[in-house]
Design a protein around this motif. Structure first.
Motif, PDB file in Angstrom:
ATOM      1  N   ASP A  19       0.820  -1.212   0.000  1.00  0.00           N
ATOM      2  CA  ASP A  19       0.000   0.000   0.000  1.00  0.00           C
ATOM      3  C   ASP A  19       0.854   1.262   0.000  1.00  0.00           C
ATOM      4  O   ASP A  19       0.592   2.221   0.720  1.00  0.00           O
ATOM      5  N   ARG A 448      -5.655  -7.882   1.904  1.00  0.00           N
ATOM      6  CA  ARG A 448      -4.465  -8.323   1.182  1.00  0.00           C
ATOM      7  C   ARG A 448      -4.838  -9.337   0.122  1.00  0.00           C
ATOM      8  O   ARG A 448      -5.838 -10.042   0.226  1.00  0.00           O
TER       9      ARG A 448
ATOM     10  N   ARG C  13     -11.124   0.737   0.876  1.00  0.00           N
ATOM     11  CA  ARG C  13      -9.683   0.610   0.717  1.00  0.00           C
ATOM     12  C   ARG C  13      -9.332  -0.214  -0.512  1.00  0.00           C
ATOM     13  O   ARG C  13      -8.385   0.070  -1.229  1.00  0.00           O
ATOM     14  N   ARG C  17      -7.158   1.156  -3.498  1.00  0.00           N
ATOM     15  CA  ARG C  17      -5.846   0.580  -3.755  1.00  0.00           C
ATOM     16  C   ARG C  17      -5.540   0.612  -5.247  1.00  0.00           C
ATOM     17  O   ARG C  17      -4.492   1.099  -5.666  1.00  0.00           O
TER      18      ARG C  17
END
Ligand code: ATP
Ligand code: ATP
Ligand code: MG
Ligand code: MG
Lengths: 603, 315, 289, 480
Positions: A19, A448, C13, C17
């Protein structure tokens, strides 16, 4: 040892760009590997073992990673070599076995070609020589019928067979240093033993050094001269294996060792037993209690498999004519009751995964019947299948390739929940977060992508995903193999808890006999596609009848450093292959009942 | 596999019939009267009527179609309204020309596009990548006529290296035949090269980050081996599909190129036929190109499966 | 951060990203810049202090670029700069919308054909072949005759003729991806076909589609010109880059700038879309840093 | 010596009876001699016929034929051959010559070298027809053998004979040694190469792959003139450029422009013909307002090409009760047309006409025009030697190409009379009278006349462009 170390790692620090920020995952790792020495790295899942080994080989993605420190190979700093010089090192002086064999093999090249490439490249062999040598190597890593399987592709191999291909590939060039990242997780204990022997022989003959990453303390005890313990990206302890085993100082080390399940510890218990929970900061263990009986015997089995047969066509020639078949699963029958755990053990490549996949109808069985909750799975239509899959889940043997590379872990886990309309998106995410925490990961890892996890972490994501649907049956294919003992204990306990509370049934495929002993109500032993022995856990473990079962139990490594250097005597028994020519007549089998529910194949 | 190929060839027949019906009905929808279009300035009503009768243009459409189909079955594709030549003969004349042009253009495209794509992928975000992209994309954006005319002016008029236009059969004078085709093939090939380059690059990039490439590197293979055998072979899948499709684009692009370099090929044949409403020719050519497409796609599909061992069982 | 906060922040997020990766990608930014530049020019054309793009000036035929006419004038003495700016609209629309049509029709069909295989595949693939074999010219003339001359119809014609490529390309990729383990994984958790196609297969076959789409934009812009020539699409004197090129063809040696500017503009737009496409591709690939 | 000629298109069937294309005629000029020819002054001159006479009533034409002429296949040329050819032209089902010979009742051999045409009604235009494909005499033997397939291997009596043809690629002819005028033929071989793109045609000329390029574009004229190794030549052709106004062809005629001649006049007045000539044709064309170019003897000098007059145009508009008027103009989709139409569009806009352009490909244009599905349609006529060919069929009530469906008995009368008279002075009078009426009614708005322009390699000498656009090769030499 007066010699200079072969490998000397000094202050290794590896960071990833996550990130947009650099995050270090390996810090301040230093160790030496002497000529002919075996050094084991053990540690928590996700503690940086694989990253350390990849850093040594400089195989991390150059744009998104940074390596600092020194890696000296025979005095040369690998980190300052040019890419070209590095090439002479890789595969030649140092070779490596990767943790995940499926994604590490090129899907469009034959197994044989991928191995022999190393030989033609580094040993200057001709194609024919390399072919012959490759066949020899395949036999050495106990892949039956190596000559015929030379031209097979990776997807035609079982998980353990692929792993052995990786091993053969790494050993082919007879390197000075072998880095092996969990090379035996997918192997049954008999083959594992043979592979370890093979490594030892090479070490003696060639003076090869080995850097061995593993979770299996039995293996560590057996082969490692020295052991390094890693925890949360740092090297917390290093020393001679005996010292670590007997006098480990760091709490995590102690936790690790006290959590190791030992075969035979279940001698007087009737039901599966939770693992002791060890506090990683103090190393103290709490002795666990036995769980209650959950098995819904008497009722109809939740899963009933009758005469299941799955074969794969073997084709050859220009027109791909079928010349024979792989009899991966042959005439398999068993029942699984609610709240019961049936473990499936057996040689690598004997058809365990195929059994699981046939039950899920991911491969179409050749013959047989499968009843789930009373429904005939093989006759379900589209909608029936979808509903069926809500109640039976499979955790795949290879977690990496079974996760969508473009979906975050959180999404992967939450998705089935949402799609089966079990709750809102928000609930799904909460559930996903909860499941992640319960398998020992943190909820913040939801965003992730699969490639950003360690092998063990991915495995836990796969488990969490299967659990998100609250299924009735779970086919768990080597689901805890890549976990370090402490996490393994945690995950196994989770499974047991769920079995308690939800009456889950498990078809538990594993090579780890100690875990199998602890987890299961009943055990089935497979050999060449068939069940050769099946019965209650205690009966099978304490009174094994079939030759193969006996061999298997005898081969389980014991985590005792005193056993180091033992030699099983290289296997000279003949390798049996499930590949049969076209028109092969399957012999009919007979079983003998040893005691109640304990059957063994006699002919 | 032979079964698969055989099946595909069998389904080709209904496909071709559908195509021909399709073309036939579209033709009937087109404005413009074939006989009138052909007559040009000479519009004697009696002659026009005679011609309509002769070419059965007054029959009901269905009848016309079946009449045509009946002919096709016996190998008679009708005759060209414009030149009175049998359509089959016309196709026979032009087909070798077009095939030669297409093959040469494809060779250019492959020889330029694929290596450029590989280089660009391997040196992603370096000046090589940027340069390769610029060259490729300019090849795509530069109109064929501009490139063609510039080449003629430079290579033929100023340097006198190659003939400015024209065509010679490869069977009559191979050297001159190749010479006359070099520039058109190049012009035609540039746009294709651009597409191949971009696809190769993208496909290579996808593969380069795969774990098994890491394995290949760990084996100490040279970059060449890693790239050519491990990466490129895997990257080839979308490219194979693309190449088959590009042959179609070749035909479309050939029109202008053939016009500029005055090459008597299919492109010009079909354009003239459409503009003069020479329907027998249109049908014949479309059918012929359709067969070409079907074959190309079949080859692509077979190659695709052969390149991907996991799909092989499906054949 | 607490668990709940993390959970709630998550979807945002995830998107950000890809977005952040796009923003960090210099190439993509340049590409976006180029496209925005032309798009804004096109939109702002009526507001800019430029001459009427259709205003002819017989005394300034084919004049080379000068202070009065920055990019020169064309064969009718019209200001090329002004025509470029006004033409941007038609050309960008032709490029973007026809590709959108091709993608939005072609990709789903390709997805379905590759995923289901069998007779579905047979039908879709054979029809695709039929479409491929259909000469563009005939479709275009027929459309021009029946729908009349409009840019929309031209875009439809171009889109339809570019569509088969997307069908084939997608289908091919799907065939490969559907053998991946994660697709099997998705099946085993009981996901429906639609979910598997949209969330497991599509994202993994997107790269070549993006590439093809950005390439097709160039062909579409140029194709618009040949259609306006057949009476479909932008009709004179309204400009489009493609038709400017078409006219310029006759004056290549006398007035090279007439071909140059539209050529350069098309080139830039194509570069822009390709850079953006590359950026998108990288941003959507989690493995790319 | 060899001569290579770059043509704009490919010829169609090489049979004079069936052929339709302009380039086909160019090839015949070298291959097929006609009964009579056209001089540089557009006068009819002897070729295969040495003399001819009209009977008093204008219904019989007697021709004396040249002696000692042979066809390429060695069959002798004589009256029988002429009769056979003319009859073939009139009766062959595929023949496109029927309307050109429609006035012929019969043709007969009145001697070994004399033929007589008997007409249904007087028609002086017949001679002009015989100066073209209708008068090209072919070998009767070959015509007999090949029938409708004659085009696959044409046999005529011209200076060059057919060698081979490759569609869209080339047509090769070689010198006919037994040509009656062989002394004047200095070329051994002629190759025609169809090269549609003008720029490429010129490039081929420059690179030495061609010796003559026909119909080079006006925009290239200056460059050719400036090139010291090339020669530029042009001549105004007999054809015209015009806009056809739908005045009576179906429902679409029902609009102000079709119904009110003042609007048509205004439209015409708003056009600056000389400017068009300069802008589109670089000054190589000629403005015009009649079916004949101002250079033609048939041009009515009392109706000079009008200058642009916007004030008058607006006045006419106002008279007709229109401030502005929407007009749809269809035109063929080639770039020159499109350019020209945009010029006109912007010119007439000043008078208040909002012209919307509709480019269509030629086949559509043609059928729309015939069907009357247009308001204003732009197309060209390549022109005929005899004035009749440029006007009669377009404007008479029953005219074959009267797509505007104009019908005025007075005009019909004048044009029919002009056709019947063998006296040029009388004819001129009739045409003048008709042109006055047409200039007022204006169903067709004439715009001007295009040139035939050639670029010629300096090695080629003694080539002169003919006003009919044909390339006459007798006497032409090529040094390299
Ligand atoms: N590409 C990456 N980007 C970001 N983080 C990564 C990446 N690869 C690994 N990590 C993180 O680095 C840490 C160490 O990973 P590593 O694979 O070395 O663990 P490991 O010790 O091998 O664990 P296991 O026993 O589970 O395989 C993990 O927390 C993992 O999440
Ligand atoms: N798609 C396939 N095509 C051909 N053969 C296959 C295929 N899948 C599996 N096999 C073969 O079937 C046999 C059983 O494989 P399976 O994966 O079930 O073994 P396994 O018991 O799970 O082994 P492991 O413990 O190593 O994972 C092996 O010999 C394997 O090579
Ligand atoms: Mg690891
Ligand atoms: Mg397995």
């Amino acid at each position: 040892m007066a010699d200079a170390p072969v490998l000397s790692v000094q202050n290794l620090k590896t960071s990833f760009l996550v990130d947009g920020a650099w995050k270090s995952v390996v810090r301040d790792v230093s160790f030496d590997v002497m000529p002919g020495e075996t050094v084991a790295i053990v540690g928590e899942s996700g503690s940086g073992k694989s990253v350390t080994s990849l850093s040594i080989m400089r195989l991390l993605h150059a744009d998104s990673s940074r390596i600092d420190g020194k890696v000296l190979l025979n005095g040369r700093d690998l980190l300052s070599l040019t890419e070209k010089e590095m090439r002479g090192v890789r595969g030649n002086e140092v070779s490596m076995i990767f943790q995940e064999p499926m994604t590490s093999l090129n899907p469009i090249f034959t197994i044989g070609r991928q191995i022999s490439e190393v030989l033609t490249r580094h040993k200057g062999m001709s194609k024919q020589e390399a072919r012959a040598e490759t066949t020899r190597l395949l036999e050495k890593v106990r892949i039956p019928n190596g000559k015929a399987r030379f031209d097979d592709y990776p997807h035609q191999f079982s998980g353990g067979m692929r792993q052995r291909v990786m091993i053969a590939m790494a050993l082919a060039s007879r390197p000075k240093l072998l880095i092996a990242d969990e090379p035996t997780t997918a192997l049954d204990v008999t083959i594992q033993g043979q592979i370890l022997d093979l490594i030892k022989v090479l070490q003696e003959e060639e003076g090869m050094s080995v850097l061995f990453i593993t979770h299996d303390m039995g293996v560590v005890a057996e082969i490692a001269d020295r052991t390094i313990v890693m925890y949360r990206g740092e090297q917390v302890e290093a020393g001679a294996t005996e010292d670590i085993f007997l006098r480990g100082r760091h709490p995590y080390t102690r936790a690790l060792l006290s959590a190791v399940p030992k075969l035979g510890s279940m001698a007087n218990r009737r039901w599966p037993t939770r693992f002791p929970i060890v506090d990683a900061t103090t190393g103290e263990a709490v002795e666990p209690e036995e769980v209650a009986d959950t098995v819904g015997k008497g009722k109809t089995p939740i899963l009933s498999v009758k005469n299941l047969t799955t074969r794969f066509a073997v084709r050859s020639g220009l027109f791909a004519r079928q010349t024979g078949s792989v009899h991966a699963v042959e005439n398999l029958s068993f029942d699984l009751f609610q709240g019961e755990t049936l473990s499936l053990v057996g040689e690598s490549g004997c058809g365990k995964s195929t059994t699981g996949r046939s039950i899920m109808r991911l491969v179409e069985p050749t013959d047989g019947e499968i009843y789930l909750d009373g429904y005939n799975v093989l006759q379900l239509d589209q909608i029936g299948m979808r509903n069926m899959r809500k109640s039976v889940q499979m955790i795949f043997q290879d977690p990496f390739s079974s996760l969508n590379p473009r979906m975050t872990a959180g999404a992967s886990i939450a998705e089935p929940f949402i799609k089966h309309k079990l709750g809102t998106t928000r609930e799904a995410r909460e559930k996903a977060a909860d499941l992640l925490e319960r398998v020992g990961l943190s909820a913040s890892m939801m965003n992730r992508y699969p490639h950003e996890f360690s092998g063990g972490q991915r495995q836990r994501i796969a488990i969490a995903r299967a659990l998100s649907l609250d299924p009735k049956v779970i086919v768990a294919d080597e689901s805890v193999s890549a976990l370090d003992v402490s996490v393994k204990a945690q995950v196994c306990n989770l499974l047991l808890d769920l079995q308690q509370s939800l009456n889950l049934a498990f078809l538990f495929i594993s090579h780890d006999m100690a875990v199998v002993e602890r987890m299961s109500h009943r055990v089935a032993v497979m050999y060449l596609g068939e069940i050769v022995e099946i019965g209650p856990r205690a009966a099978v473990f304490e009174n094994p009848q079939h030759d193969y079962t006996k061999k298997l139990i005898a081969a389980v490594p014991v985590p005792d450093p005193a056993r180091r250097g033992i030699r099983r005597g290289l296997a000279d028994d003949e390798l049996k292959s499930p590949v049969r020519p076209f028109g092969y007549e399957v012999p009919s089998r007979r079983y003998r009942e040893v005691s109640a529910g304990h059957l063994v194949q006699v002919a | 596999m032979p079964v698969y190929i055989g099946k595909r060839l069998l389904v080709a027949i209904p496909t071709l019939i559908i195509i021909s019906i399709f073309v036939f009905s579209l033709q009937k929808l087109l404005p413009g009267d074939p006989v009138l279009a052909m007559a040009g300035e000479e519009r004697d009503p009696a002659t026009l009527e005679f011609l309509r009768e002769k070419y059965r243009l007054n029959d009901p459409v269905i009848m016309q179609y079946f009449y045509w189909l009946g002919g096709v079955v016996t190998g008679d594709f009708g005759i060209s309204l414009r030149t009175n030549q049998p359509v089959l003969e016309l196709i026979g004349d032009k087909l070798p020309v077009t095939i030669q042009l297409a093959v040469m253009a494809m060779i250019f495209a492959l020889v330029i596009g694929i290596p450029m794509g590989i280089l660009a992928a391997v040196w992603k975000n370096s000046w090589i990548d940027y340069l390769a992209n610029l060259v490729a994309l300019s090849g795509l954006s530069v109109p064929n006529f501009w490139l063609g005319i510039m080449l003629i002016l430079l290579v033929s008029v100023n340097l006198g290296w190659l003939p400015a236009s024209g065509y010679e059969s490869i069977f009559v004078d191979p050297v001159r035949s190749i010479q006359t085709m070099i520039m058109p093939a190049f012009v035609l090939g540039t746009a294709l090269a651009a597409q191949l380059m971009r696809h190769t690059r993208s496909s290579m990039l996808g593969i380069l980050s795969a774990d098994y490439i890491r394995t290949a590197r760990a084996k100490g293979l040279s970059p060449w081996e890693v790239i050519m055998s491990h990466t490129f072979r895997n990257a080839l899948l979308p490219i194979v599909t693309m190449i088959a499709l590009l042959f179609g684009e070749l035909l479309a692009g050939a029109v202008l190129t053939e016009q500029i370099f005055t090459i008597p090929g299919f492109g010009k044949l079909i354009v003239d036929a459409v503009f003069t409403r020479d329907y027998a020719v249109v049908q014949g050519v479309v059918l012929c190109t359709a067969v070409g497409f079907i074959l190309m796609n079949l080859i692509a599909d077979v190659l695709y499966v052969l390149l991907n061992p996991r799909l092989r069982a499906t054949l | 951060m607490t668990v709940v906060e993390t959970i709630n922040a998550a979807p945002a997020r995830q998107k950000s990203r890809a977005w952040r990766k796009m923003r960090a990608n210099r190439g993509a930014l340049v590409g976006l810049g180029i496209i925005l530049f032309f798009a804004i020019l096109a939109a702002a054309a009526p507001l800019l202090p430029i001459p009427d793009p259709a205003a002819t000036d017989w005394s300034a035929l084919r004049k080379a670029p000068s202070a009065a006419h920055w990019l020169g004038t064309d064969d009718l003495g019209r200001d090329i700069l002004s025509r470029m700016i006004w033409g941007a609209q038609a050309s960008l629309m032709a490029g973007v919308f026809s590709v959108a049509i091709a993608v939005f029709i072609g990709v789903p069909f390709g997805l379905v054909a590759g995923y289901f295989g069998g007779w579905v595949d047979q039908v879709i693939s054979r029809v695709t072949e039929a479409l491929l074999a259909m000469p563009f010219l005939i479709t275009a003339i027929a459309l021009a005759a029946f729908l009349g001359p409009s840019l929309t119809n031209a875009m439809i014609a171009i889109g339809l003729s570019a569509m088969p490529i997307f069908v084939r390309l997608t289908r091919g990729q799907v065939l490969a991806v559907k053998t991946e383990d994660y697709v099997e994984g998705a099946r085993s958790v009981g996901l429906g076909h639609v979910d598997i196609m949209l969330r497991y297969i599509l994202p993994n076959v997107f790269a070549p589609i993006i590439v093809q789409a950005t390439l097709t934009i160039a062909t579409a812009i140029i194709a618009e010109a040949s259609l306006s020539f057949l009476g479909l699409g932008q009709q004179p004197p309204a400009p489009s880059w493609g038709s400017m090129l078409n006219v310029a063809k006759n004056f290549l040696s006398q007035a090279p700038w007439m071909a140059m500017w539209p050529g350069v503009a098309i080139f830039l737009v194509v570069i822009g879309f390709n850079l953006l496409g590359d950026g998108l591709r990288d941003a959507l690939d989690p493995r790319e840093a | 010596a060899e001569l290579r000629i770059g043509l704009q298109d490919d010829a169609d069937v090489l049979d004079p009876a069936q052929s339709r294309t302009f380039v086909g005629r160019i090839v015949y000029t070298a291959m097929c001699d006609k009964l009579v020819d056209i001089s540089q002054e557009m006068k009819i001159v002897p070729q295969l016929a040495t003399e001819w006479n009209w009977s008093q009533d204008g219904k019989e034409l007697t021709m004396t034929l040249r002696e000692g002429v042979k066809f390429h296949d060695d069959t002798p040329f004589n009256a029988e051959a002429v009769v056979a050819t003319i009859e073939r032209n009139m009766t062959l089902p595929e023949s496109r010559r029927k309307s050109e010979l429609s006035s012929v009742e019969k043709v007969e051999a009145t001697g070994e070298h004399e033929v007589k045409f008997t007409l249904k009604s007087p028609d002086v235009t017949l001679l002009a027809q015989l100066s073209d494909r209708a008068g090209m005499i072919v070998s009767p033997k070959a015509a007999e053998e090949l029938g409708a397939n004659f085009g696959s291997h044409p046999v005529c009596a011209g200076p060059f004979k057919f060698v081979e043809r490759i569609q869209q690629d080339r047509i090769v002819l070689e010198k006919f040694q037994d040509y009656w005028n062989a002394d004047q033929v200095f070329l051994d071989k002629v190759t025609y190469l169809p090269i549609p793109d003008t720029t490429v045609r010129l490039a081929n000329l420059r690179s030495g792959d061609l010796d003559i390029a026909e119909r080079i574009s006006a925009s290239d004229a200056a460059a050719v003139k400036a090139d010291s190794s090339l020669t530029y030549a042009d001549v105004i052709g007999p054809g015209y450029m015009a806009m056809y106004v739908n005045v009576g062809n179906g429902a679409r005629a029902e609009n102000p422009l079709g119904q009110d001649k003042r609007l048509r006049q205004a439209f015409s007045l708003a056009i600056d013909r000389e400017a068009i000539n300069q802008i589109v044709f670089e000054g190589t064309a000629k403005g015009g307002n009649q079916p004949f170019p101002p250079t033609s003897p048939w041009f009515n000098q009392n109706l000079p090409v009008p200058a642009r007059d916007i004030a008058k145009a607006k006045e006419l508009m106002k008279e007709a009760g229109h401030e502005t008027l929407d007009v749809e103009l269809q035109h063929a989709n080639n770039t020159t047309q499109t350019q020209m139409m945009q010029v006109i569009q912007s010119m007439v806009a000043e008078a208040g006409f909002n012209v919307s352009l509709r480019a269509t490909e030629f086949a559509t244009l043609l059928s729309e025009q015939t069907a009357g599905n247009y308001q204003l349609s732009r197309s060209d006529w390549s022109g005929r030697i005899d004035p009749d060919g440029n006007i009669h069929q377009f404007i008479t009530c029953e005219g074959g190409i009267n797509d505007v469906k104009y019908c005025n008995p007075e005009v019909d009368q004048l044009l029919n009379d002009a056709r019947a008279s063998t006296d040029d002075a009388v004819r001129k009078e009739k045409y003048d009278a008709a042109s006055v009426i047409l200039a007022d009614d204006m169903p067709i708005i004439y715009l001007g006349h295009q040139p035939y322009a050639y670029a010629i390699d300096n090695g080629v000498t003694d080539f002169a462009p003919s006003p009919d656009g044909m390339i006459r090769l007798v006497g032409v030499k090529n040094a390299d």
